[in-house]
Design an enzyme around this catalytic site. Structure first.
Site, PDB file in Angstrom:
ATOM      1  N   CYS A 106     -21.028  35.669 -40.393  1.00 48.85           N
ATOM      2  CA  CYS A 106     -21.096  36.959 -41.080  1.00 48.85           C
ATOM      3  C   CYS A 106     -19.705  37.263 -41.610  1.00 48.85           C
ATOM      4  CB  CYS A 106     -21.537  38.036 -40.095  1.00 48.85           C
ATOM      5  SG  CYS A 106     -21.643  39.685 -40.817  1.00 48.85           S
ATOM      6  N   HIS A 148     -30.987  38.863 -41.429  1.00 45.35           N
ATOM      7  CA  HIS A 148     -29.573  39.144 -41.124  1.00 45.35           C
ATOM      8  C   HIS A 148     -29.056  40.297 -41.996  1.00 45.35           C
ATOM      9  CE1 HIS A 148     -25.265  37.768 -40.308  1.00 45.35           C
ATOM     10  NE2 HIS A 148     -25.135  38.620 -41.309  1.00 45.35           N
ATOM     11  N   GLU A 149     -29.310  40.203 -43.305  1.00 35.93           N
ATOM     12  CA  GLU A 149     -28.767  41.224 -44.218  1.00 35.93           C
ATOM     13  C   GLU A 149     -29.408  42.582 -43.972  1.00 35.93           C
ATOM     14  OE1 GLU A 149     -26.088  40.614 -45.603  1.00 35.93           O
ATOM     15  OE2 GLU A 149     -26.236  38.457 -45.287  1.00 35.93           O
ATOM     16  N   HIS A 152     -28.083  44.696 -41.176  1.00 35.83           N
ATOM     17  CA  HIS A 152     -26.858  45.468 -41.450  1.00 35.83           C
ATOM     18  C   HIS A 152     -27.180  46.916 -41.830  1.00 35.83           C
ATOM     19  CE1 HIS A 152     -23.508  42.647 -41.241  1.00 35.83           C
ATOM     20  NE2 HIS A 152     -24.182  41.747 -41.934  1.00 35.83           N
TER      21      HIS A 152
HETATM   22 NI    NI Z   1     -23.549  39.766 -42.087  1.00 40.46          NI
END
Ligand code: NI
Length: 183
Positions: A106, A148-149, A152
């Site tokens: 990341c 994953h994105e 966030h």
């Molecule tokens: Ni990330």
């Protein structure tokens, strides 16, 4: 070029829940997307979420830029399979119970990698920068990047999804001699 500083883990802005985008036509969104793309490309990232550059909106971008490295990302050689995508106000729905473990990095944790379990198949829906609907069913690396994105946007960083902290460490130690894995 408008490359922004990427916030690093520990900055409280990375732990906040981002707000939905309501204005699709504005210059503000266009500028945000320009900054995100420039930043992601400058750092050879495979994805970036708006909170990582300090903007608390539900906007993510991901994919390998087709005009660089023959579609290959030096940090993630598999990334060529993921088309460049702008995804706004996303909803991610796991399809089935199957999950897969894989190494992730990341841009908010430079120099580190960890093994993260993710759903193998997901459907994601949302809007592109013009407000048009996106509705895709994807698997594997593409599904991993989206999960994953989008995490966030809810203040979740990948170490918070890890189940085995013995597989977390510095890239240079985990993969010695593998230049492609450097940040
Ligand atoms: Ni990330």
């Amino acid at each position: 070029m408008s490359v922004r500083a990427v916030l690093r883990m520990g900055d409280e802005r990375l732990q906040q829940v981002a707000e939905p985008v309501r204005d699709f036509g504005g210059e503000e969104l266009r500028e945000l997307l320009r900054n995100m793309r420039d930043t992601m490309e400058a750092l050879s990232g495979v994805g970036l979420a708006a909170p990582q550059i300090g903007v608390g909106l539900r906007v993510v971008i991901f994919g390998a830029p087709p005009d660089r490295n023959n579609g290959q990302n030096p940090r993630y050689p598999d990334a060529g399979a993921v088309p460049y995508t702008v995804l706004i106000n996303p909803v991610v729905t796991p399809l089935g119970e199957q999950y897969e473990e894989g190494w992730e990095g990341c841009l908010s944790l430079p120099g580190l990698r960890g093994v993260v379990p993710r759903f193998l198949h997901v459907r994601y829906q949302g809007h592109d920068e013009y407000g048009a609907l996106i509705d895709r069913t994807v698997s594997g690396f593409h599904a991993r990047v989206v999960q994953h994105e989008c995490d966030h946007l809810d203040g979740i960083l990948y170490p918070m999804r890890m189940t085995d902290m013995s597989r977390f460490g510095y890239t240079a130690e985990l993969f010695p001699g593998r230049e492609t894995q450097e940040e």
